[in-house]
Design a protein around this motif. Structure first.
Motif, PDB file in Angstrom:
ATOM      1  N   TYR A 118       0.883  -1.160   0.000  1.00 31.02           N
ATOM      2  CA  TYR A 118       0.000   0.000   0.000  1.00 31.02           C
ATOM      3  C   TYR A 118       0.916   1.203   0.000  1.00 31.02           C
ATOM      4  O   TYR A 118       1.702   1.389   0.939  1.00 31.02           O
ATOM      5  N   SER A 119       0.893   1.983  -1.073  1.00 29.91           N
ATOM      6  CA  SER A 119       1.808   3.119  -1.175  1.00 29.91           C
ATOM      7  C   SER A 119       1.092   4.344  -1.722  1.00 29.91           C
ATOM      8  O   SER A 119       0.122   4.230  -2.467  1.00 29.91           O
ATOM      9  N   TYR A 120       1.584   5.515  -1.313  1.00 23.73           N
ATOM     10  CA  TYR A 120       1.079   6.791  -1.819  1.00 23.73           C
ATOM     11  C   TYR A 120       2.139   7.343  -2.767  1.00 23.73           C
ATOM     12  O   TYR A 120       3.332   7.324  -2.456  1.00 23.73           O
ATOM     13  N   TRP A 121       1.673   7.892  -3.890  1.00 21.93           N
ATOM     14  CA  TRP A 121       2.560   8.484  -4.883  1.00 21.93           C
ATOM     15  C   TRP A 121       2.065   9.873  -5.238  1.00 21.93           C
ATOM     16  O   TRP A 121       0.859  10.112  -5.296  1.00 21.93           O
ATOM     17  N   ASN A 122       3.009  10.778  -5.505  1.00 21.32           N
ATOM     18  CA  ASN A 122       2.639  12.141  -5.921  1.00 21.32           C
ATOM     19  C   ASN A 122       1.769  12.112  -7.161  1.00 21.32           C
ATOM     20  O   ASN A 122       0.727  12.757  -7.208  1.00 21.32           O
ATOM     21  N   ASP A 123       2.234  11.397  -8.183  1.00 18.56           N
ATOM     22  CA  ASP A 123       1.475  11.312  -9.424  1.00 18.56           C
ATOM     23  C   ASP A 123       1.900  10.065 -10.188  1.00 18.56           C
ATOM     24  O   ASP A 123       2.839   9.369  -9.797  1.00 18.56           O
ATOM     25  N   GLU A 124       1.206   9.797 -11.278  1.00 18.08           N
ATOM     26  CA  GLU A 124       1.464   8.577 -12.041  1.00 18.08           C
ATOM     27  C   GLU A 124       2.846   8.560 -12.666  1.00 18.08           C
ATOM     28  O   GLU A 124       3.434   7.493 -12.842  1.00 18.08           O
ATOM     29  N   THR A 125       3.384   9.728 -12.984  1.00 16.50           N
ATOM     30  CA  THR A 125       4.730   9.793 -13.544  1.00 16.50           C
ATOM     31  C   THR A 125       5.751   9.278 -12.540  1.00 16.50           C
ATOM     32  O   THR A 125       6.688   8.555 -12.908  1.00 16.50           O
ATOM     33  N   ASP A 126       5.587   9.625 -11.269  1.00 15.98           N
ATOM     34  CA  ASP A 126       6.508   9.140 -10.234  1.00 15.98           C
ATOM     35  C   ASP A 126       6.452   7.620 -10.125  1.00 15.98           C
ATOM     36  O   ASP A 126       7.496   6.951 -10.026  1.00 15.98           O
ATOM     37  N   LEU A 127       5.259   7.060 -10.134  1.00 14.68           N
ATOM     38  CA  LEU A 127       5.137   5.605 -10.078  1.00 14.68           C
ATOM     39  C   LEU A 127       5.763   4.969 -11.310  1.00 14.68           C
ATOM     40  O   LEU A 127       6.493   3.978 -11.203  1.00 14.68           O
ATOM     41  N   GLU A 128       5.521   5.542 -12.468  1.00 14.03           N
ATOM     42  CA  GLU A 128       6.099   4.990 -13.698  1.00 14.03           C
ATOM     43  C   GLU A 128       7.623   5.084 -13.676  1.00 14.03           C
ATOM     44  O   GLU A 128       8.313   4.162 -14.120  1.00 14.03           O
ATOM     45  N   ASN A 129       8.159   6.177 -13.139  1.00 15.71           N
ATOM     46  CA  ASN A 129       9.618   6.303 -13.005  1.00 15.71           C
ATOM     47  C   ASN A 129      10.168   5.212 -12.100  1.00 15.71           C
ATOM     48  O   ASN A 129      11.225   4.639 -12.376  1.00 15.71           O
ATOM     49  N   TYR A 130       9.449   4.911 -11.028  1.00 19.01           N
ATOM     50  CA  TYR A 130       9.862   3.823 -10.141  1.00 19.01           C
ATOM     51  C   TYR A 130       9.798   2.485 -10.885  1.00 19.01           C
ATOM     52  O   TYR A 130      10.737   1.679 -10.814  1.00 19.01           O
ATOM     53  N   ARG A 131       8.720   2.258 -11.616  1.00 19.28           N
ATOM     54  CA  ARG A 131       8.529   0.977 -12.292  1.00 19.28           C
ATOM     55  C   ARG A 131       9.548   0.740 -13.409  1.00 19.28           C
ATOM     56  O   ARG A 131       9.747  -0.402 -13.823  1.00 19.28           O
ATOM     57  N   THR A 132      10.208   1.800 -13.887  1.00 20.81           N
ATOM     58  CA  THR A 132      11.241   1.638 -14.913  1.00 20.81           C
ATOM     59  C   THR A 132      12.652   1.804 -14.341  1.00 20.81           C
ATOM     60  O   THR A 132      13.621   1.808 -15.085  1.00 20.81           O
ATOM     61  N   SER A 133      12.743   1.918 -13.014  1.00 24.00           N
ATOM     62  CA  SER A 133      14.043   2.134 -12.364  1.00 24.00           C
ATOM     63  C   SER A 133      14.798   0.826 -12.140  1.00 24.00           C
ATOM     64  O   SER A 133      14.221  -0.257 -12.145  1.00 24.00           O
ATOM     65  N   GLU A 134      16.096   0.953 -11.916  1.00 26.68           N
ATOM     66  CA  GLU A 134      16.924  -0.207 -11.575  1.00 26.68           C
ATOM     67  C   GLU A 134      16.489  -0.804 -10.240  1.00 26.68           C
ATOM     68  O   GLU A 134      16.537  -2.021 -10.055  1.00 26.68           O
ATOM     69  N   LEU A 135      16.058   0.045  -9.310  1.00 32.30           N
ATOM     70  CA  LEU A 135      15.583  -0.444  -8.019  1.00 32.30           C
ATOM     71  C   LEU A 135      14.413  -1.401  -8.222  1.00 32.30           C
ATOM     72  O   LEU A 135      14.407  -2.524  -7.690  1.00 32.30           O
ATOM     73  N   PHE A 136      13.406  -0.983  -8.971  1.00 32.61           N
ATOM     74  CA  PHE A 136      12.245  -1.837  -9.212  1.00 32.61           C
ATOM     75  C   PHE A 136      12.663  -3.120  -9.931  1.00 32.61           C
ATOM     76  O   PHE A 136      12.229  -4.214  -9.552  1.00 32.61           O
ATOM     77  N   LYS A 137      13.489  -3.005 -10.963  1.00 34.81           N
ATOM     78  CA  LYS A 137      13.929  -4.190 -11.715  1.00 34.81           C
ATOM     79  C   LYS A 137      14.621  -5.182 -10.785  1.00 34.81           C
ATOM     80  O   LYS A 137      14.408  -6.395 -10.890  1.00 34.81           O
ATOM     81  N   ASN A 138      15.438  -4.674  -9.872  1.00 35.49           N
ATOM     82  CA  ASN A 138      16.143  -5.526  -8.920  1.00 35.49           C
ATOM     83  C   ASN A 138      15.165  -6.216  -7.972  1.00 35.49           C
ATOM     84  O   ASN A 138      15.203  -7.431  -7.783  1.00 35.49           O
ATOM     85  N   VAL A 139      14.264  -5.439  -7.379  1.00 33.89           N
ATOM     86  CA  VAL A 139      13.297  -5.998  -6.428  1.00 33.89           C
ATOM     87  C   VAL A 139      12.354  -6.958  -7.143  1.00 33.89           C
ATOM     88  O   VAL A 139      12.087  -8.070  -6.649  1.00 33.89           O
ATOM     89  N   TRP A 140      11.842  -6.564  -8.293  1.00 34.63           N
ATOM     90  CA  TRP A 140      10.866  -7.387  -9.000  1.00 34.63           C
ATOM     91  C   TRP A 140      11.480  -8.699  -9.476  1.00 34.63           C
ATOM     92  O   TRP A 140      10.825  -9.756  -9.420  1.00 34.63           O
TER      93      TRP A 140
END
Length: 98
Positions: free
Chosen positions: A53-75
């Motif tokens: 359950y997470s809060y995000w400023n906007d959809e662009t921030d979430l999309e930036n996370y979903r395309t980040s190295e951090l997300f790729k590593n965790v996922w």
């Protein structure tokens, strides 16, 4: 701001591993630009089901996370543990009572 809810289901044997992955990366996820809040829930009746359950400023921030190295590593570490397809919802908070 909007809320992102992700439902994940794991084999019982993978629960400990998933919790370890989350524990390792939770602070980095929470402090990713645009992430305002992060929690992990475990279902009381089906302990192999978890929700983030997470809060995000906007959809662009979430999309930036979903395309980040951090997300790729965790996922990459998490997706191999699933026993069912994860589900995700992006929702707007309508009412919040203190």
């Amino acid at each position: 701001m909007f809320v992102r809810i992700v439902k994940m289901s794991f084999d019982d044997a993978n629960i400990k591993h998933f919790k370890s992955v989350f524990e390792t990366h939770k602070t980095s996820i929470r402090h990713f630009p645009g992430c305002l809040f992060l929690e992990l829930y475990q279902d009381k009746n089906q302990p192999n089901i978890f929700f983030t359950y997470s809060y995000w400023n906007d959809e662009t921030d979430l999309e930036n996370y979903r395309t980040s190295e951090l997300f790729k590593n965790v996922w990459s570490k998490t997706k191999t543990l699933f026993n069912d397809k994860p589900q995700a919802w992006s929702v707007d908070k309508v009412v919040s009572l203190p």
